[in-house]
Design a protein around this motif. Structure first.
Motif, mmCIF file in Angstrom:
data_model
loop_
_atom_site.group_PDB
_atom_site.id
_atom_site.type_symbol
_atom_site.label_atom_id
_atom_site.label_comp_id
_atom_site.label_asym_id
_atom_site.label_seq_id
_atom_site.Cartn_x
_atom_site.Cartn_y
_atom_site.Cartn_z
ATOM 1 N N THR A 10 0.816 -1.223 0.000
ATOM 2 C CA THR A 10 0.000 0.000 0.000
ATOM 3 C C THR A 10 0.838 1.256 0.000
ATOM 4 N N ILE A 11 2.126 1.158 0.392
ATOM 5 C CA ILE A 11 2.936 2.378 0.489
ATOM 6 C C ILE A 11 4.091 2.405 -0.496
ATOM 7 N N ILE A 12 4.242 1.360 -1.289
ATOM 8 C CA ILE A 12 5.422 1.295 -2.154
ATOM 9 C C ILE A 12 5.439 2.422 -3.173
ATOM 10 N N ILE A 472 17.232 6.474 1.037
ATOM 11 C CA ILE A 472 16.869 7.591 1.917
ATOM 12 C C ILE A 472 17.948 8.664 1.886
ATOM 13 N N PHE A 473 19.192 8.249 1.923
ATOM 14 C CA PHE A 473 20.314 9.185 1.912
ATOM 15 C C PHE A 473 20.293 10.048 0.644
ATOM 16 N N ILE A 474 20.060 9.427 -0.511
ATOM 17 C CA ILE A 474 20.022 10.180 -1.781
ATOM 18 C C ILE A 474 18.843 11.152 -1.791
ATOM 19 N N LEU A 475 17.674 10.687 -1.381
ATOM 20 C CA LEU A 475 16.491 11.551 -1.397
ATOM 21 C C LEU A 475 16.693 12.768 -0.500
ATOM 22 N N GLU A 476 17.281 12.565 0.647
ATOM 23 C CA GLU A 476 17.510 13.694 1.550
ATOM 24 C C GLU A 476 18.553 14.651 0.989
ATOM 25 N N GLN A 477 19.531 14.107 0.264
ATOM 26 C CA GLN A 477 20.538 14.973 -0.352
ATOM 27 C C GLN A 477 19.943 15.887 -1.407
ATOM 28 N N ILE A 478 18.973 15.375 -2.161
ATOM 29 C CA ILE A 478 18.405 16.167 -3.258
ATOM 30 C C ILE A 478 17.136 16.909 -2.837
ATOM 31 N N GLY A 479 16.783 16.832 -1.542
ATOM 32 C CA GLY A 479 15.655 17.601 -1.037
ATOM 33 C C GLY A 479 14.295 17.046 -1.381
ATOM 34 N N SER A 481 11.202 14.241 -0.339
ATOM 35 C CA SER A 481 10.707 13.525 0.832
ATOM 36 C C SER A 481 11.100 12.051 0.782
ATOM 37 N N SER A 482 11.618 11.550 1.904
ATOM 38 C CA SER A 482 12.005 10.141 1.999
ATOM 39 C C SER A 482 11.034 9.363 2.876
ATOM 40 N N GLU A 483 9.878 9.953 3.172
ATOM 41 C CA GLU A 483 8.949 9.357 4.128
ATOM 42 C C GLU A 483 8.522 7.945 3.730
ATOM 43 N N SER A 487 9.429 4.368 5.576
ATOM 44 C CA SER A 487 8.438 3.379 6.034
ATOM 45 C C SER A 487 8.860 1.974 5.640
ATOM 46 N N PHE A 488 9.374 1.831 4.407
ATOM 47 C CA PHE A 488 9.874 0.513 3.982
ATOM 48 C C PHE A 488 10.986 0.054 4.914
#
Length: 502
Positions: A10-12, A472-479, A481-483, A487-488
């Protein structure tokens, strides 16, 4: 275990959809209202297109301060050809996107690529116009060669002389030469429309061309130049168009709408509300709404634009096919999969003979709709067809190809449990993105996420957490959301800890 898998499903994060190269009008829906113009419009017989013409970058030799001339000529010739119904002019934006792919191939190690011919192949051009401009300071000499597909070797050559004061006449001669060489004719009404779009103030034209020259490298400065040109010539239609587009690219949506609506009103005042330029403006308004996820408003303008194109007899053009893909994307994003497939398949009916990048993109989009519907074998069939076309186009080392591998890997791993197939495709996607310098992109994070999901589905929970952490690290670097990926990670971490206690 079953409960956790359902939660994950449901969250993928969805695999990446591919967008068309250009944003153009979409086809008329039965639910659309009638166009707001009430006057009766002429209807045209379907047009037989004599060819798609790509105006390549013009090489320049002369005073550096006047290098803007080539940007102005290229833009004007492309725009003028686009007003002639018997030919299709490939937009400069499309060419820039194709050139970006060629640059990616070079980063991946491919050498000796001819960017002009490669981009023409990717965009399914029938003719490629290449040239050079010699500027002595007093005289302009433009040498052009028209190359014909598929090998772009047979050629027609022309030499056109003029002065900077005669720049508009020189551009007209280029258009006339190209049309003659492809056996296409400009109708009197089309010539009159071109005259309406020709600026009166040469200084305004110069500022506009200077803005075009830098709009990709310095968009804010380009916008300033466009605004200055408009101040000199308040009804400069091409400038108004680009001001709206520049504001939209800067996410200043209200300003974008202001200028697109200004252009719309000017075209109405000039009695051009049944012209493709009016349709283009309606589409640009729709694009702004689309970017804001205001789908009802976007579709309203798209439908009005489509009706104009239909009335002009342009339903069988490749541009119209791109329109069908666009409306499919809108329905796809709304979860209206039956409608999306309908438009995607109509698009492919037109594009299937070209085997172009746009055809590959639509195949990929069809595949992802089937994936969303749980028809995984059908999804793989269309994604694999898209992959093959991209390989045939020489795009096997591009971000677009990596996206297709990522999508195929996601279907194999998450949906079908073919873990080795999934890892093969996903790790190849990862390697391509690294090779072309996109190791810190959203697409790269998506691939890392899908690798983590594949290991999770395989039951290797602790390994999956490591891949989720990387995403998560990449998403946070590029600004970004890693939410969702977090969750995964949390779910996988619980399973990892539980497995260690067993």
């Amino acid at each position: 275990m079953i409960k956790i898998i359902k939660t994950m499903q449901t969250i993928i994060v969805e695999a990446i959809r591919e967008l068309p190269l250009r944003i153009i009008p979409i086809i008329f829906l039965l639910t659309c209202g009638a166009p707001e113009q009430k006057e009766t419009k002429p209807s045209f017989e379907p047009v037989k297109i004599k060819g798609r013409i790509q105006i390549d970058e013009i090489k320049y030799s002369g005073p550096p301060a006047q290098s803007w001339i080539v940007a102005g000529i290229r833009d004007t010739v492309t725009n003028d050809l686009a007003k002639v119904r018997e030919v299709e002019a490939i937009s400069i934006d499309d060419q820039n996107k194709a050139l970006k792919m060629i640059a990616e191939r070079r980063k991946a190690g491919e050498k000796n690529l001819d960017p002009s011919k490669e981009s023409a192949k990717i965009l399914a051009a029938d003719y490629l116009c290449v040239g050079n401009l010699q500027n002595t300071g007093k005289v302009l000499r433009l040498n052009i060669r028209l190359l014909k597909a598929p090998d772009f070797s047979a050629e027609q050559t022309s030499t056109i002389d003029g002065t900077l004061d005669e720049i508009f006449t020189l551009q007209d001669k280029v258009v006339e030469s190209l049309l003659a060489n492809v056996d296409a004719k400009m109708k009197p009404d089309e010539r009159l429309v071109i005259e309406v779009f020709t600026p009166k103030n040469k200084k305004a034209y110069e500022l506009y061309a200077q803005g075009l020259e830098i709009r990709n490298t310095n968009p804010k400065k380009a916008l300033d130049l466009f605004l200055e040109a408009l101040n000199m010539e308040p009804d400069y239609l091409d400038v108004i168009n680009w001001i709206g587009i520049q504001y939209e690219s800067l996410s200043q949506y209200e300003k974008a709408l202001e200028y697109h609506n200004k252009r719309k009103k000017l075209l109405e005042d000039k009695r051009l509300s049944n012209h493709r330029e009016y349709a283009k403006t309606l589409v640009n308004i729709g694009v702004v709404y689309d970017g804001q996820s205001k789908y009802a408003e976007a579709l309203d303008y798209y439908c009005k634009a489509q009706k104009i194109y239909e009335d002009l007899g342009l339903k069988k053009t490749l541009s119209y096919a791109g329109t069908l893909n666009n409306i499919g994307v809108v329905f796809d994003s709304q979860g209206k999969y039956a409608e999306a497939l309908d438009y995607y398949f109509q698009c492919n009916k037109i594009n299937e003979d070209t085997k172009s990048l746009e055809y590959a993109i639509t195949l990929s989009n069809i595949g992802m709709v089937y994936n969303s519907q749980g028809q995984y074998e059908e999804a793989l069939k269309y994604l694999s067809q898209s992959k093959k076309i991209k390989e045939d186009l020489g795009l096997g080392k591009t971000a677009s190809y990596a996206t297709t591998l990522n999508n195929i890997g996601n279907v194999h791993g998450w949906s079908l449990g073919n873990y080795e197939e999934a890892k093969d495709h996903l790790f190849r996607s990862k390697k391509i993105l690294e090779d072309i310098g996109l190791g810190k992109s959203y697409g790269y994070a998506s691939t890392l996420n899908n690798i983590g999901s594949t290991y999770y589905k395989k039951g290797e929970f602790c390994i999956s957490t490591e891949w989720y952490k990387k995403a998560i690290f990449i998403l946070e670097q590029i600004g970004v959301s890693s939410e969702k990926v977090r969750s995964f990670f949390n779910i996988a971490q619980e399973e990892c800890n539980a497995s260690k206690r067993r």
